[in-house]
Design a protein around this motif. Structure first.
Motif, PDB file in Angstrom:
ATOM      1  N   THR A 257       0.845  -1.203   0.000  1.00 32.84           N
ATOM      2  CA  THR A 257       0.000   0.000   0.000  1.00 32.84           C
ATOM      3  C   THR A 257       0.879   1.250   0.000  1.00 32.84           C
ATOM      4  OG1 THR A 257      -1.673  -1.227   1.219  1.00 32.84           O
ATOM      5  CG2 THR A 257      -1.889   1.152   1.224  1.00 32.84           C
ATOM      6  N   HIS A 258       1.924   1.247   0.825  1.00 29.97           N
ATOM      7  CA  HIS A 258       2.860   2.375   0.832  1.00 29.97           C
ATOM      8  C   HIS A 258       3.451   2.603  -0.557  1.00 29.97           C
ATOM      9  CE1 HIS A 258       3.566   3.893   4.955  1.00 29.97           C
ATOM     10  NE2 HIS A 258       3.000   2.753   5.293  1.00 29.97           N
ATOM     11  N   THR A 259       3.808   1.495  -1.223  1.00 32.67           N
ATOM     12  CA  THR A 259       4.463   1.590  -2.534  1.00 32.67           C
ATOM     13  C   THR A 259       3.528   2.263  -3.549  1.00 32.67           C
ATOM     14  OG1 THR A 259       5.630  -0.449  -2.021  1.00 32.67           O
ATOM     15  CG2 THR A 259       5.583   0.218  -4.333  1.00 32.67           C
ATOM     16  N   VAL A 260       2.265   1.880  -3.526  1.00 30.51           N
ATOM     17  CA  VAL A 260       1.313   2.425  -4.496  1.00 30.51           C
ATOM     18  C   VAL A 260       1.001   3.894  -4.205  1.00 30.51           C
ATOM     19  CG1 VAL A 260      -1.069   2.278  -5.349  1.00 30.51           C
ATOM     20  CG2 VAL A 260       0.250   0.168  -4.975  1.00 30.51           C
ATOM     21  N   VAL A 261       0.791   4.224  -2.936  1.00 28.16           N
ATOM     22  CA  VAL A 261       0.296   5.561  -2.588  1.00 28.16           C
ATOM     23  C   VAL A 261       1.402   6.630  -2.654  1.00 28.16           C
ATOM     24  CG1 VAL A 261      -0.734   6.951  -0.712  1.00 28.16           C
ATOM     25  CG2 VAL A 261      -1.604   4.645  -1.189  1.00 28.16           C
ATOM     26  N   ALA A 303       7.037  -3.779  -8.738  1.00 26.99           N
ATOM     27  CA  ALA A 303       6.158  -3.654  -7.565  1.00 26.99           C
ATOM     28  C   ALA A 303       4.763  -3.207  -8.020  1.00 26.99           C
ATOM     29  CB  ALA A 303       6.744  -2.632  -6.594  1.00 26.99           C
ATOM     30  N   PRO A 304       3.752  -3.461  -7.201  1.00 27.84           N
ATOM     31  CA  PRO A 304       2.404  -3.004  -7.574  1.00 27.84           C
ATOM     32  C   PRO A 304       2.353  -1.479  -7.650  1.00 27.84           C
ATOM     33  CG  PRO A 304       2.432  -3.898  -5.325  1.00 27.84           C
ATOM     34  CD  PRO A 304       3.763  -4.188  -5.922  1.00 27.84           C
ATOM     35  N   ARG A 305       1.540  -0.968  -8.591  1.00 26.25           N
ATOM     36  CA  ARG A 305       1.399   0.494  -8.714  1.00 26.25           C
ATOM     37  C   ARG A 305      -0.048   0.940  -8.654  1.00 26.25           C
ATOM     38  NH1 ARG A 305       5.631   2.787 -13.169  1.00 26.25           N
ATOM     39  NH2 ARG A 305       4.534   1.405 -14.588  1.00 26.25           N
ATOM     40  N   SER A 306      -0.981  -0.007  -8.438  1.00 27.34           N
ATOM     41  CA  SER A 306      -2.377   0.428  -8.345  1.00 27.34           C
ATOM     42  C   SER A 306      -3.059  -0.213  -7.135  1.00 27.34           C
ATOM     43  CB  SER A 306      -3.148   0.059  -9.617  1.00 27.34           C
ATOM     44  OG  SER A 306      -3.413  -1.324  -9.629  1.00 27.34           O
ATOM     45  N   LEU A 307      -3.961   0.538  -6.524  1.00 29.47           N
ATOM     46  CA  LEU A 307      -4.726  -0.006  -5.396  1.00 29.47           C
ATOM     47  C   LEU A 307      -5.674  -1.091  -5.890  1.00 29.47           C
ATOM     48  CD1 LEU A 307      -5.422   3.312  -3.439  1.00 29.47           C
ATOM     49  CD2 LEU A 307      -3.863   1.465  -2.778  1.00 29.47           C
ATOM     50  N   ALA A 308      -6.107  -1.006  -7.161  1.00 29.95           N
ATOM     51  CA  ALA A 308      -6.971  -2.049  -7.730  1.00 29.95           C
ATOM     52  C   ALA A 308      -6.258  -3.398  -7.673  1.00 29.95           C
ATOM     53  CB  ALA A 308      -7.342  -1.694  -9.169  1.00 29.95           C
ATOM     54  N   GLU A 309      -4.960  -3.389  -8.011  1.00 25.64           N
ATOM     55  CA  GLU A 309      -4.157  -4.625  -7.959  1.00 25.64           C
ATOM     56  C   GLU A 309      -4.108  -5.216  -6.560  1.00 25.64           C
ATOM     57  OE1 GLU A 309       0.223  -4.784  -9.485  1.00 25.64           O
ATOM     58  OE2 GLU A 309      -0.564  -2.804  -9.928  1.00 25.64           O
ATOM     59  N   LEU A 310      -4.204  -4.354  -5.563  1.00 26.55           N
ATOM     60  CA  LEU A 310      -4.121  -4.837  -4.176  1.00 26.55           C
ATOM     61  C   LEU A 310      -5.484  -5.323  -3.678  1.00 26.55           C
ATOM     62  CD1 LEU A 310      -1.764  -2.179  -2.519  1.00 26.55           C
ATOM     63  CD2 LEU A 310      -1.183  -4.260  -3.774  1.00 26.55           C
ATOM     64  N   LEU A 343      -6.614  12.050  -5.521  1.00 24.85           N
ATOM     65  CA  LEU A 343      -5.345  11.321  -5.330  1.00 24.85           C
ATOM     66  C   LEU A 343      -5.613   9.812  -5.314  1.00 24.85           C
ATOM     67  CD1 LEU A 343      -3.024  12.199  -2.266  1.00 24.85           C
ATOM     68  CD2 LEU A 343      -3.301   9.897  -3.123  1.00 24.85           C
ATOM     69  N   LEU A 344      -6.657   9.406  -4.584  1.00 25.83           N
ATOM     70  CA  LEU A 344      -6.965   7.971  -4.473  1.00 25.83           C
ATOM     71  C   LEU A 344      -7.416   7.384  -5.808  1.00 25.83           C
ATOM     72  CD1 LEU A 344      -8.747   7.805  -0.992  1.00 25.83           C
ATOM     73  CD2 LEU A 344      -6.577   6.729  -1.621  1.00 25.83           C
ATOM     74  N   HIS A 345      -8.137   8.182  -6.607  1.00 27.03           N
ATOM     75  CA  HIS A 345      -8.548   7.680  -7.927  1.00 27.03           C
ATOM     76  C   HIS A 345      -7.310   7.380  -8.778  1.00 27.03           C
ATOM     77  CE1 HIS A 345     -12.882   7.500  -8.200  1.00 27.03           C
ATOM     78  NE2 HIS A 345     -12.959   8.587  -7.450  1.00 27.03           N
ATOM     79  N   ASP A 346      -6.330   8.311  -8.742  1.00 28.64           N
ATOM     80  CA  ASP A 346      -5.095   8.072  -9.505  1.00 28.64           C
ATOM     81  C   ASP A 346      -4.374   6.821  -8.991  1.00 28.64           C
ATOM     82  OD1 ASP A 346      -5.550  10.307 -11.018  1.00 28.64           O
ATOM     83  OD2 ASP A 346      -4.179  11.604  -9.866  1.00 28.64           O
ATOM     84  N   ALA A 347      -4.278   6.720  -7.661  1.00 32.70           N
ATOM     85  CA  ALA A 347      -3.573   5.572  -7.074  1.00 32.70           C
ATOM     86  C   ALA A 347      -4.337   4.278  -7.355  1.00 32.70           C
ATOM     87  CB  ALA A 347      -3.398   5.779  -5.564  1.00 32.70           C
ATOM     88  N   TRP A 348      -5.643   4.358  -7.388  1.00 31.97           N
ATOM     89  CA  TRP A 348      -6.442   3.147  -7.636  1.00 31.97           C
ATOM     90  C   TRP A 348      -6.215   2.640  -9.064  1.00 31.97           C
ATOM     91  CZ3 TRP A 348     -10.349   1.501 -10.890  1.00 31.97           C
ATOM     92  CH2 TRP A 348     -10.949   0.288 -10.518  1.00 31.97           C
ATOM     93  N   ARG A 349      -6.194   3.610 -10.003  1.00 30.74           N
ATOM     94  CA  ARG A 349      -5.975   3.233 -11.417  1.00 30.74           C
ATOM     95  C   ARG A 349      -4.526   2.838 -11.689  1.00 30.74           C
ATOM     96  NH1 ARG A 349      -9.194   7.676 -12.559  1.00 30.74           N
ATOM     97  NH2 ARG A 349      -7.327   8.990 -12.675  1.00 30.74           N
ATOM     98  N   GLY A 350      -3.605   3.418 -10.916  1.00 28.84           N
ATOM     99  CA  GLY A 350      -2.186   3.140 -11.155  1.00 28.84           C
ATOM    100  C   GLY A 350      -1.599   4.015 -12.239  1.00 28.84           C
ATOM    101  N   SER A 351      -2.251   5.137 -12.508  1.00 25.93           N
ATOM    102  CA  SER A 351      -1.707   6.035 -13.531  1.00 25.93           C
ATOM    103  C   SER A 351      -0.525   6.818 -12.951  1.00 25.93           C
ATOM    104  CB  SER A 351      -2.802   7.002 -14.009  1.00 25.93           C
ATOM    105  OG  SER A 351      -3.416   7.613 -12.905  1.00 25.93           O
ATOM    106  N   ALA A 352       0.250   7.462 -13.824  1.00 29.81           N
ATOM    107  CA  ALA A 352       1.387   8.242 -13.356  1.00 29.81           C
ATOM    108  C   ALA A 352       0.883   9.390 -12.477  1.00 29.81           C
ATOM    109  CB  ALA A 352       2.161   8.791 -14.546  1.00 29.81           C
TER     110      ALA A 352
END
Ligand code: NAD
Length: 354
Positions: A257-261, A303-310, A343-352
Motif C-alpha cells: 500500500t505504501h508503494t502504491v500511494v 512492484a504493484p502500482r495500483s490499489l486495484a491490484e491490491l 489522489l486515491l482515484h489516480d492511485a487506484w488506477r495506477g496512472s502516473a
C-alpha cells in the motif's frame, strides 16, 4: 534566513554490518539480561530458534507468533508468556511485526527490546507502538517501546523475497519523503532522509535483480536504518495517514500500500514542499519530478502500482477519503476531501502521478 528547529536524539545503540548478529550474546550480557524471550513470525521460526540456540541459557523461550499489526490476542499471549517465564528482556528477530510484538510487551511490562531487523520497515528505530483490537488499530508513542539496541546484519536480509524487498524498501523511502516536509523536521533528520532515500533507490534495483548481492543488501539496509530513524524523529503526514486508513479499514497489505500511494501523496504535497522536492530530486539522481521518479522506480522493481491490484474496490474510494479527511493533521498542503479522493482515484488506477 534564520534557522529554527528542535531535535532530540533517541537513546539507543545501533550495530551495523555483516556478521553483527554474532554480537547478540555480547549485547544481551552487556545489558545485564539473563532470560530473554525470542519473538519472530511463524515463517521465520527457524531463524528465531537458531538465534535462541546461540544465546544458550540466556534464551528463556521462543514465541513464533508475530503477526502484522499486532493483534491484541497475540500481544496478550506474549505478555503472559514473558511473565510466566520471568523474562527480563526480549529479542525481536524479523520485520515490523516481530518488533511490534516486542513493543507490545515493553509497553506493558517495561522490558527492554533488542531488535534484529530483517526487512526495511524501520519500526526498530521508533518509539511508536501499534495494537489491533476488534478491527481497529491504535497507535501511540512511548519511550519505553524504543528498542535499546538494534543489530543490523545484512546477511539476514538475503532471504527477503524480491517482491517484499521492493515494497519494504519503498515503505522506507516513504518515511524519508514525509520526514523531509514534517512539521518537526530538522537539519540532521533531513540529511538522514536524503541519504536514506538515495541509498535505497540506488540499491533496490540490484537487490531485486539478485537477492544474494550482499553489497546491495547492505546498502539497502543502511538506507532502511536512516529512513527508520527519520520515522522515529518526526511526525508523519498525509501519506502515512492514508496508508494507515487503507490498511486499517480495508486490510490492504502494509508495504504494498505504501508503494502504491507514495508517488501520488508526494505529487499532492510537492507544490507546498519545495525543499523536500529539492532534496528528493538530488536523492533520486537529479530528476525534476521525484514523484514520477518514485512511480517509475516502483515499475522497474516490478512492484504493484495500483490499489486495484491490491484488491481495493473503486467504490471504497469515497469512504477512505471521508475517513482520511475527518481528523486534522499536519501536512504541507491543506488536506481537502476532494483532493484526497482525486489522489486515491489516480492511485487506484495506477496512472502516473500528476
Ligand atoms: P512483517 O514483519 O509482517 O514481515 C512480512 C513477512 O516477511 C513475514 O512473514 C516475515 O516472517 C517475513 N520476513 C521478514 N523478513 C524476512 C526475511 N529476511 N526473509 C524471509 N522472510 C522474511 O512486515 P514488515 O513490512 O516488516 O512490517 C509491517 C508491520 O510493521 C506493520 O504492522 C506495520 O504497521 C508495522 N510498522 C510499524 C512501525 C512503527 O514504527 N511502529 C514502522 C514500520 C512498520
Amino acid at each position: 534566513m534564520t534557522r529554527e528547529f528542535s531535535y532530540s536524539a533517541l537513546p539507543m545503540r545501533v550495530r551495523f554490518g555483516q556478521g553483527s548478529l554474532e554480537r547478540l550474546p555480547d549485547e544481551v550480557v552487556g545489558l545485564g539480561l539473563t532470560r530473554v524471550l525470542m519473538l519472530c513470525s511463524p515463517e521465520q521460526e527457524d531463524t528465531g530458534r537458531q538465534v535462541a540456540d546461540a544465546l544458550g541459557e540466556r534464551a528463556a523461550g521462543v514465541l513464533p507468533e508475530a503477526r502484522m499489526h499486532v493483534p491484541i490476542e497475540v500481544a496478550t499471549r506474549a505478555r503472559d508468556l514473558a511473565r510466566e517465564l520471568g523474562a527480563d528482556g526480549c529479542v525481536a528477530v524479523g520485520g515490523g511485526s516481530a518488533v511490534g510484538l516486542g513493543k507490545a510487551i515493553a509497553l506493558e511490562h517495561g522490558l527492554p527490546v533488542i531488535a534484529v531487523p530483517t526487512t526495511y520497515a524501520g519500526s526498530e528505530m521508533t518509539p511508536v507502538w501499534g495494537l489491533t483490537e476488534g478491527g481497529a488499530k491504535r497507535t501511540g508513542r512511548d519511550p519505553r517501546v524504543l528498542p535499546v539496541s538494534v543489530l543490523y546484519d545484512p546477511e539476514l536480509t538475503l532471504t527477503l523475497p524480491a517482491g517484499l524487498s521492493a515494497t519494504s524498501g519503498m515503505n522506507a523511502i516513504a518515511h524519508a519523503v514525509e520526514g523531509l516536509y514534517a512539521p518537526d523536521a530538522s537539519p540532521i533528520v533531513s540529511l538522514m532522509a536524503e541519504d536514506g532515500a538515495r541509498s535505497l533507490a540506488a540499491a533496490l534495483p540490484a537487490v531485486v535483480a539478485d537477492g544474494s548481492d550482499l553489497d546491495a543488501r547492505a546498502e539497502a539496509q543502511y538506507g532502511a536504518w536512516l529512513c527508520g530513524a527519520v520515522l522515529g524523529a518526526t511526525t508523519m503526514s498525509l501519506h502515512h495517514k492514508l496508508c494507515h486508513t487503507l490498511g486499517g479499514t480495508l486490510d490492504l497489505p502494509h508495504a504494498q500500500t505504501h508503494t502504491v500511494v507514495l508517488p501520488h501523496a508526494l505529487a499532492y504535497n510537492a507544490p507546498a514542499a519545495p525543499d523536500a522536492v529539492a532534496a528528493l530530486s538530488r536523492a533520486l539522481g537529479g530528476t525534476d519530478d521525484p514523484a514520477r521518479a518514485l512511480w517509475e522506480l516502483a515499475g522497474r522493481l516490478g512492484a504493484p502500482r495500483s490499489l486495484a491490484e491490491l484488491g481495493m474496490a473503486e467504490a471504497d474510494i469515497d469512504r477512505i477519503a471521508d475517513l482520511a479527511a475527518a481528523d486534522p493533521y499536519a501536512n504541507p498542503r491543506p488536506v481537502t476531501r476532494n483532493g484526497i479522493a482525486a489522489l486515491l482515484h489516480d492511485a487506484w488506477r495506477g496512472s502516473a502521478p500528476i
